[in-house]
Write a protein that holds these residues in place. Structure first.
Motif, PDB file in Angstrom:
ATOM      1  N   SER A 139       0.853  -1.195   0.000  1.00 10.14           N
ATOM      2  CA  SER A 139       0.000   0.000   0.000  1.00 10.14           C
ATOM      3  C   SER A 139       0.886   1.241   0.000  1.00 10.14           C
ATOM      4  O   SER A 139       1.890   1.298   0.715  1.00 10.14           O
ATOM      5  N   GLU A 140       0.497   2.247  -0.805  1.00  9.79           N
ATOM      6  CA  GLU A 140       1.242   3.501  -0.884  1.00  9.79           C
ATOM      7  C   GLU A 140       0.255   4.647  -1.030  1.00  9.79           C
ATOM      8  O   GLU A 140      -0.589   4.630  -1.929  1.00  9.79           O
ATOM      9  N   ALA A 141       0.359   5.628  -0.114  1.00  8.48           N
ATOM     10  CA  ALA A 141      -0.543   6.793  -0.118  1.00  8.48           C
ATOM     11  C   ALA A 141      -2.002   6.362  -0.075  1.00  8.48           C
ATOM     12  O   ALA A 141      -2.858   6.945  -0.735  1.00  8.48           O
ATOM     13  N   GLY A 142      -2.261   5.327   0.700  1.00  8.90           N
ATOM     14  CA  GLY A 142      -3.629   4.859   0.858  1.00  8.90           C
ATOM     15  C   GLY A 142      -4.166   4.038  -0.290  1.00  8.90           C
ATOM     16  O   GLY A 142      -5.344   3.674  -0.300  1.00  8.90           O
ATOM     17  N   VAL A 143      -3.322   3.741  -1.276  1.00  8.23           N
ATOM     18  CA  VAL A 143      -3.745   2.962  -2.441  1.00  8.23           C
ATOM     19  C   VAL A 143      -3.091   1.586  -2.385  1.00  8.23           C
ATOM     20  O   VAL A 143      -1.865   1.467  -2.239  1.00  8.23           O
ATOM     21  N   ASP A 144      -3.915   0.543  -2.512  1.00  5.70           N
ATOM     22  CA  ASP A 144      -3.405  -0.829  -2.518  1.00  5.70           C
ATOM     23  C   ASP A 144      -2.878  -1.186  -3.902  1.00  5.70           C
ATOM     24  O   ASP A 144      -3.538  -0.916  -4.918  1.00  5.70           O
ATOM     25  N   HIS A 145      -1.701  -1.783  -3.942  1.00  6.53           N
ATOM     26  CA  HIS A 145      -1.091  -2.204  -5.203  1.00  6.53           C
ATOM     27  C   HIS A 145      -0.955  -3.725  -5.208  1.00  6.53           C
ATOM     28  O   HIS A 145      -0.607  -4.336  -4.197  1.00  6.53           O
ATOM     29  N   ASP A 146      -1.232  -4.326  -6.358  1.00  4.71           N
ATOM     30  CA  ASP A 146      -1.112  -5.774  -6.531  1.00  4.71           C
ATOM     31  C   ASP A 146      -0.536  -6.007  -7.925  1.00  4.71           C
ATOM     32  O   ASP A 146      -1.241  -5.899  -8.925  1.00  4.71           O
ATOM     33  N   GLU A 147       0.752  -6.340  -7.994  1.00  8.57           N
ATOM     34  CA  GLU A 147       1.440  -6.485  -9.275  1.00  8.57           C
ATOM     35  C   GLU A 147       1.856  -7.937  -9.472  1.00  8.57           C
ATOM     36  O   GLU A 147       2.413  -8.566  -8.572  1.00  8.57           O
ATOM     37  N   LYS A 148       1.583  -8.461 -10.658  1.00  4.88           N
ATOM     38  CA  LYS A 148       1.871  -9.859 -10.958  1.00  4.88           C
ATOM     39  C   LYS A 148       2.635  -9.950 -12.263  1.00  4.88           C
ATOM     40  O   LYS A 148       2.248  -9.345 -13.264  1.00  4.88           O
ATOM     41  N   VAL A 149       3.741 -10.723 -12.244  1.00  5.64           N
ATOM     42  CA  VAL A 149       4.600 -10.833 -13.416  1.00  5.64           C
ATOM     43  C   VAL A 149       5.007 -12.289 -13.599  1.00  5.64           C
ATOM     44  O   VAL A 149       5.449 -12.942 -12.647  1.00  5.64           O
ATOM     45  N   SER A 150       4.854 -12.815 -14.831  1.00  2.00           N
ATOM     46  CA  SER A 150       5.380 -14.137 -15.173  1.00  2.00           C
ATOM     47  C   SER A 150       6.806 -13.967 -15.687  1.00  2.00           C
ATOM     48  O   SER A 150       7.082 -13.068 -16.488  1.00  2.00           O
ATOM     49  N   LYS A 151       7.701 -14.826 -15.257  1.00  4.77           N
ATOM     50  CA  LYS A 151       9.114 -14.679 -15.566  1.00  4.77           C
ATOM     51  C   LYS A 151       9.601 -15.744 -16.538  1.00  4.77           C
ATOM     52  O   LYS A 151       9.144 -16.886 -16.529  1.00  4.77           O
ATOM     53  N   ASP A 152      10.561 -15.340 -17.357  1.00  2.00           N
ATOM     54  CA  ASP A 152      11.251 -16.287 -18.221  1.00  2.00           C
ATOM     55  C   ASP A 152      12.200 -17.114 -17.364  1.00  2.00           C
ATOM     56  O   ASP A 152      13.000 -16.565 -16.598  1.00  2.00           O
ATOM     57  N   VAL A 153      12.117 -18.442 -17.492  1.00  2.00           N
ATOM     58  CA  VAL A 153      12.940 -19.303 -16.644  1.00  2.00           C
ATOM     59  C   VAL A 153      14.022 -20.021 -17.451  1.00  2.00           C
ATOM     60  O   VAL A 153      14.559 -21.020 -17.011  1.00  2.00           O
ATOM     61  N   SER A 154      14.353 -19.489 -18.631  1.00  4.97           N
ATOM     62  CA  SER A 154      15.322 -20.171 -19.493  1.00  4.97           C
ATOM     63  C   SER A 154      16.705 -20.254 -18.856  1.00  4.97           C
ATOM     64  O   SER A 154      17.476 -21.165 -19.150  1.00  4.97           O
ATOM     65  N   GLY A 155      17.029 -19.325 -17.963  1.00  3.82           N
ATOM     66  CA  GLY A 155      18.339 -19.350 -17.339  1.00  3.82           C
ATOM     67  C   GLY A 155      18.386 -20.034 -15.983  1.00  3.82           C
ATOM     68  O   GLY A 155      19.420 -20.066 -15.334  1.00  3.82           O
ATOM     69  N   TYR A 156      17.249 -20.580 -15.561  1.00  2.13           N
ATOM     70  CA  TYR A 156      17.181 -21.197 -14.234  1.00  2.13           C
ATOM     71  C   TYR A 156      17.640 -22.655 -14.267  1.00  2.13           C
ATOM     72  O   TYR A 156      17.581 -23.327 -15.300  1.00  2.13           O
ATOM     73  N   GLY A 157      18.043 -23.149 -13.110  1.00  2.23           N
ATOM     74  CA  GLY A 157      18.175 -24.582 -12.940  1.00  2.23           C
ATOM     75  C   GLY A 157      16.778 -25.192 -12.964  1.00  2.23           C
ATOM     76  O   GLY A 157      15.882 -24.747 -12.254  1.00  2.23           O
ATOM     77  N   LYS A 158      16.559 -26.227 -13.792  1.00  3.06           N
ATOM     78  CA  LYS A 158      15.211 -26.718 -14.038  1.00  3.06           C
ATOM     79  C   LYS A 158      14.750 -27.822 -13.083  1.00  3.06           C
ATOM     80  O   LYS A 158      13.557 -28.095 -12.967  1.00  3.06           O
ATOM     81  N   TRP A 159      15.668 -28.477 -12.405  1.00  2.71           N
ATOM     82  CA  TRP A 159      15.301 -29.689 -11.681  1.00  2.71           C
ATOM     83  C   TRP A 159      15.097 -29.446 -10.196  1.00  2.71           C
ATOM     84  O   TRP A 159      15.880 -28.757  -9.551  1.00  2.71           O
ATOM     85  N   ASP A 160      14.033 -30.021  -9.693  1.00  7.35           N
ATOM     86  CA  ASP A 160      13.708 -30.025  -8.267  1.00  7.35           C
ATOM     87  C   ASP A 160      13.663 -31.479  -7.826  1.00  7.35           C
ATOM     88  O   ASP A 160      12.746 -32.221  -8.205  1.00  7.35           O
ATOM     89  N   ILE A 161      14.651 -31.904  -7.067  1.00  6.85           N
ATOM     90  CA  ILE A 161      14.797 -33.310  -6.681  1.00  6.85           C
ATOM     91  C   ILE A 161      14.875 -33.393  -5.160  1.00  6.85           C
ATOM     92  O   ILE A 161      15.544 -32.580  -4.514  1.00  6.85           O
TER      93      ILE A 161
END
Length: 215
Positions: A139-161
């Motif tokens: 919240s900023e100056a009495g205004v609620d903010h809700d921001e959502k972003v999908s990310k590119d994961v091409s550079g991430y480690g892909k495996w969860d073991i």
């Protein structure tokens, strides 16, 4: 992706090699997870969901091999105290990280009691990262903010073991089917080092309908 295809082939080989297929169980449920030392020393649990199917292969009257194919969400919640451009407090900033996986858990299920309705399970799993979503709320100056972003994961480690352990109960429906409630804890290894996604602690709770398929 080649590694994931190999894992699918290996799982298929396991299905054909182990004991008799007795049930197929479509299931859905919730996850509750947090990262271990991702960015801050303290991380908070974040809810998600799971959807999948599992199979039971009898190895003996008390022991079952239980492979699964599951789409599941894991993630973490971070909280920081924010300030505006003038240095004035604006309250708590909440950052939600969500990581979407397609996972193959492999577990052994042991049923110690006479009616084989209550079981305990343990094993391991491998998940392949499909994508990441970040959501920031403040919240900023009495205004609620809700921001959502999908990310590119091409550079991430892909495996969860990691490892899994838990238990559950089958409530019979007729002679061959059952309603199944399953609870488990998953401990992920930090294979990616500093790369995202980080290792998580994940609790899962699901309900499914077990269809008897054995003749």
């Amino acid at each position: 992706m080649r590694k994931f295809n190999f894992l699918l082939l290996f799982t298929s080989f396991c299905l054909l090699s182990f004991g008799q297929l007795t049930t197929l169980t479509p299931k859905a449920g919730a996850t509750y997870s947090k990262a271990r030392n991702f960015i801050f020393e303290k991380e908070y649990y974040k809810p998600g969901f799971l959807l999948g199917v599992e199979a039971d292969f009898n190895l003996s009257s008390k022991l079952v091999f239980k492979p699964e194919l599951v789409f599941e969400q894991k993630g973490t919640l971070q909280k920081t105290e924010g300030v505006d451009l003038n240095g004035h407090p604006i309250g708590t900033i909440k950052m939600y990280y969500t990581w979407n996986y397609i996972s193959i858990p492999l577990a052994l299920k042991y049923m110690p009691f006479a009616k084989n309705q209550i079981y305990f399970q343990g094993g391991g799993y491998a998940g392949y990262l499909l994508g990441e979503t970040r959501r920031m709320q403040y919240s900023e100056a009495g205004v609620d903010h809700d921001e959502k972003v999908s990310k590119d994961v091409s550079g991430y480690g892909k495996w969860d073991i990691g490892l899994l352990a838990g238990g559950g109960i089958d409530i019979p429906v007729g002679k061959r089917n059952a309603i199944r409630f399953d609870a488990r804890y998953g401990f992920a290894f930090n294979l990616g080092g500093s790369e995202m996604p980080p290792a998580t602690d994940t609790f899962g709770l699901s309900a499914g309908y077990a269809f008897g398929v054995a003749k």
